[in-house]
Design a protein around this motif. Structure first.
Motif, mmCIF file in Angstrom:
data_model
loop_
_atom_site.group_PDB
_atom_site.id
_atom_site.type_symbol
_atom_site.label_atom_id
_atom_site.label_comp_id
_atom_site.label_asym_id
_atom_site.label_seq_id
_atom_site.Cartn_x
_atom_site.Cartn_y
_atom_site.Cartn_z
ATOM 1 N N UNK A 298 -1.813 -3.291 65.800
ATOM 2 C CA UNK A 298 -2.594 -3.843 64.702
ATOM 3 C C UNK A 298 -1.656 -4.239 63.562
ATOM 4 N N UNK A 299 -1.899 -5.402 63.013
ATOM 5 C CA UNK A 299 -0.978 -5.951 62.024
ATOM 6 C C UNK A 299 -1.111 -5.287 60.659
ATOM 7 N N UNK A 300 -2.294 -4.787 60.351
ATOM 8 C CA UNK A 300 -2.540 -4.182 59.031
ATOM 9 C C UNK A 300 -3.416 -2.946 59.184
ATOM 10 N N UNK A 301 -3.298 -1.989 58.260
ATOM 11 C CA UNK A 301 -4.129 -0.781 58.332
ATOM 12 C C UNK A 301 -5.613 -1.059 58.156
ATOM 13 N N UNK A 302 -5.949 -2.179 57.512
ATOM 14 C CA UNK A 302 -7.360 -2.520 57.344
ATOM 15 C C UNK A 302 -7.514 -4.031 57.405
ATOM 16 N N UNK A 303 -8.432 -4.469 58.247
ATOM 17 C CA UNK A 303 -8.729 -5.889 58.403
ATOM 18 C C UNK A 303 -10.206 -6.091 58.073
ATOM 19 N N UNK A 304 -10.465 -6.800 56.997
ATOM 20 C CA UNK A 304 -11.845 -6.989 56.532
ATOM 21 C C UNK A 304 -12.745 -7.532 57.638
ATOM 22 N N UNK A 305 -12.275 -8.570 58.310
ATOM 23 C CA UNK A 305 -13.133 -9.221 59.308
ATOM 24 C C UNK A 305 -13.496 -8.280 60.448
ATOM 25 N N UNK A 306 -12.595 -7.345 60.795
ATOM 26 C CA UNK A 306 -12.901 -6.400 61.874
ATOM 27 C C UNK A 306 -14.044 -5.471 61.502
ATOM 28 N N UNK A 307 -14.230 -5.230 60.204
ATOM 29 C CA UNK A 307 -15.342 -4.376 59.773
ATOM 30 C C UNK A 307 -16.692 -4.993 60.118
ATOM 31 N N UNK A 308 -16.733 -6.308 60.176
ATOM 32 C CA UNK A 308 -17.995 -7.004 60.411
ATOM 33 C C UNK A 308 -18.155 -7.464 61.865
ATOM 34 N N UNK A 309 -17.060 -7.902 62.471
ATOM 35 C CA UNK A 309 -17.177 -8.434 63.836
ATOM 36 C C UNK A 309 -16.765 -7.424 64.901
ATOM 37 N N UNK A 310 -16.111 -6.321 64.506
ATOM 38 C CA UNK A 310 -15.615 -5.336 65.446
ATOM 39 C C UNK A 310 -14.168 -5.595 65.824
ATOM 40 N N UNK A 311 -13.500 -4.548 66.326
ATOM 41 C CA UNK A 311 -12.114 -4.654 66.778
ATOM 42 C C UNK A 311 -12.099 -5.195 68.198
ATOM 43 N N UNK A 312 -11.326 -6.228 68.432
ATOM 44 C CA UNK A 312 -11.263 -6.834 69.760
ATOM 45 C C UNK A 312 -10.630 -5.865 70.759
ATOM 46 N N UNK A 313 -11.257 -5.742 71.942
ATOM 47 C CA UNK A 313 -10.739 -4.886 73.013
ATOM 48 C C UNK A 313 -10.584 -5.745 74.261
ATOM 49 N N UNK A 314 -9.347 -6.093 74.634
ATOM 50 C CA UNK A 314 -9.127 -6.924 75.824
ATOM 51 C C UNK A 314 -9.585 -6.219 77.100
ATOM 52 N N UNK A 315 -9.778 -6.961 78.180
ATOM 53 C CA UNK A 315 -10.215 -6.354 79.444
ATOM 54 C C UNK A 315 -9.151 -5.443 80.050
ATOM 55 N N UNK A 316 -9.600 -4.387 80.690
ATOM 56 C CA UNK A 316 -8.717 -3.442 81.383
ATOM 57 C C UNK A 316 -9.401 -3.019 82.685
ATOM 58 N N UNK A 317 -8.661 -2.294 83.521
ATOM 59 C CA UNK A 317 -9.243 -1.747 84.746
ATOM 60 C C UNK A 317 -9.842 -0.368 84.451
ATOM 61 N N UNK A 318 -11.047 -0.139 84.942
ATOM 62 C CA UNK A 318 -11.741 1.127 84.667
ATOM 63 C C UNK A 318 -12.254 1.726 85.972
ATOM 64 N N UNK A 319 -11.957 3.004 86.180
ATOM 65 C CA UNK A 319 -12.512 3.778 87.291
ATOM 66 C C UNK A 319 -13.122 5.039 86.715
ATOM 67 N N UNK A 320 -14.396 5.258 86.965
ATOM 68 C CA UNK A 320 -15.103 6.382 86.354
ATOM 69 C C UNK A 320 -15.450 7.450 87.384
ATOM 70 N N UNK A 321 -15.640 8.667 86.855
ATOM 71 C CA UNK A 321 -16.144 9.810 87.638
ATOM 72 C C UNK A 321 -15.277 10.111 88.853
ATOM 73 N N UNK A 322 -13.961 10.177 88.654
ATOM 74 C CA UNK A 322 -13.041 10.579 89.717
ATOM 75 C C UNK A 322 -12.972 12.108 89.722
#
Length: 420
Positions: free
Chosen positions: A141-165
């Motif tokens: 993250x480029x800054x400790x606080x990003x105004x726009x992220x407070x309203x639109x949310x923090x972007x989370x890129x796609x990842x691989x997920x395996x649940x309940x192993x």
């Protein structure tokens, strides 16, 4: 035949009444309602929640303060534009002004808090910790606080997920883990995450946005399960975490984990378990531990509960350990991370809310001071306006600040070469 003029006059009267009512609502009702709602929600930024049912308000209000600031600003503007005589306008004006001031508190405190944390990171870990890069070519993250992220949310890129192993079967309970991995296949540094919930509830899916976010940064994130109190009492929970670490050691290649670069992280009860596991015996070296508002001194926590005490801390501890300190003092001592401090422990990041009324920050500070006195590396992060579980609002003001330094701490601690 009916009298048309009568019907016409009554229809005109109804329309006139509706118009007057609509005008009244628009002129008085909207500003009045908006100012009251904004003020009521903003109050929880400074008023501690007295009960568990109200705790979400105390947790959430500071985190959505940019939204509340906007709501209160709009309410104030509407009141001023429609200012007339009448007690309702006076009340609306006072509420919107007070709401605006209250909702600005976290943002007003933010610069000083950020400066203190940056200074602490540099003093304890070196200047390089503030410019560390994640394991894969992703950006922090480029800054400790990003105004726009407070309203639109923090972007989370796609990842691989395996649940309940499944990783263990203990006393009829199947223990599982969730696995979050980068899109790139290969061995990655790992973060074993332990959820909170007063040792009584929760699943590995808790705080999944964080797990996905860190996986996108190039880590394998392993979210661990454990048995719950009061059916299973301490040390069952710690034993389950140790069993999970053995599983990680044995299955490291299949899980895409570099077993030489593993950190533990937990929140609340999970922070407590992560600290105990990191400071005790482990099947492989733990490179770092991140403790978000975890209990550290259980006897002191029992004897000095917070005021107000929305979760009934003493009842929670008795359910976890099977009695009071007078009844099972040895268990309270064994279950307190502060008693496990010795030299040569993994670096620790301790993150606490200054207004935490579930786990008071003074106990986290005690652990921090003892770690430093024993010659260990530790970083203290206190967020003055934050309540317990502040990071439940992932894009909130407090979590943006905590995330900024947490990802830098982990990038520093999990470098390919030991930074310490």
């Amino acid at each position: 035949m009916d009298n048309p003029p009568n019907r016409s006059r009554s229809g005109i009267g109804r329309r006139r009444s509706l118009t007057l009512a609509g005008g009244f609502l628009l002129t008085v009702g909207v500003p009045w309602l908006l100012s009251l709602v904004g003020f009521f929600l903003s109050l929880w930024i400074v008023v501690p929640a007295p009960t568990f049912s109200l705790l979400p308000l105390g947790v959430g209000a500071p985190e959505v303060s940019p939204w509340l600031l906007a709501v209160n600003a709009i309410a104030l503007l509407l009141v001023l534009l429609r200012l007339q005589s009448g007690w309702w306008f006076g009340v609306a004006l006072v509420c919107s002004v007070l709401g605006f001031i209250l909702s600005a508190f976290p943002l007003m405190q933010f610069p000083a808090a950020n400066a203190r944390i940056a200074q602490e990171m540099e003093a304890r870990l070196g200047k390089a910790s503030l410019t560390a890069t994640p394991p894969i070519a992703q950006s922090l993250r480029s800054r400790p606080f990003v105004w726009s992220d407070s309203f639109r949310g923090i972007a989370v890129p796609p990842v691989r997920i395996d649940r309940a192993i499944p990783f263990a079967q203990v006393e009829g309970v199947t223990l599982t883990l969730n696995l979050y991995r980068p899109l790139a296949v290969g061995l990655h540094p790992a973060i074993a995450v332990i959820y909170g919930g007063a040792w009584q509830n929760g699943t590995p899916a808790n705080d999944e946005l964080f797990s996905r976010y860190m996986a996108a940064q190039g880590y394998t994130v392993v979210a661990l399960d454990y048995r719950h109190a009061p059916q299973f009492r301490f040390p069952a929970q710690l034993q389950d975490i140790q069993t999970a670490l053995v599983f990680i050691q044995e299955q490291a290649e299949a899980l895409e984990i570099d077993r030489q670069r593993v950190a533990l992280m937990g929140r609340s009860a999970g922070g407590h378990l992560a600290s105990l596991a990191a400071y005790g015996e482990s099947p492989f070296p733990i490179r770092a531990v991140v403790n978000y508002y975890g209990p550290t001194n259980l006897i002191e926590g029992y004897n000095n509960p917070p005021v107000p005490d929305p979760i009934d801390s003493r009842a929670v501890l008795e359910a976890f350990l099977g009695g009071s300190p007078n009844q099972v003092e040895n268990l309270y001592q064994q279950a307190s991370p502060i008693n496990a401090v010795q030299p040569n422990l993994p670096p620790s990041l301790l993150v606490y809310g200054g207004r935490d009324h579930v786990v008071q920050p003074k106990f986290g500070r005690q652990l921090y001071d003892k770690l430093k006195a024993a010659g260990n590396r530790a970083v203290w992060v206190e967020i003055p306006w934050a309540e317990h579980a502040f990071d439940a609002v992932f894009s909130g003001v407090s979590n943006q600040l905590a995330l900024y330094y947490t990802e830098r701490f982990l990038a520093w601690a999990l470098q390919e070469q030991f930074p310490f």
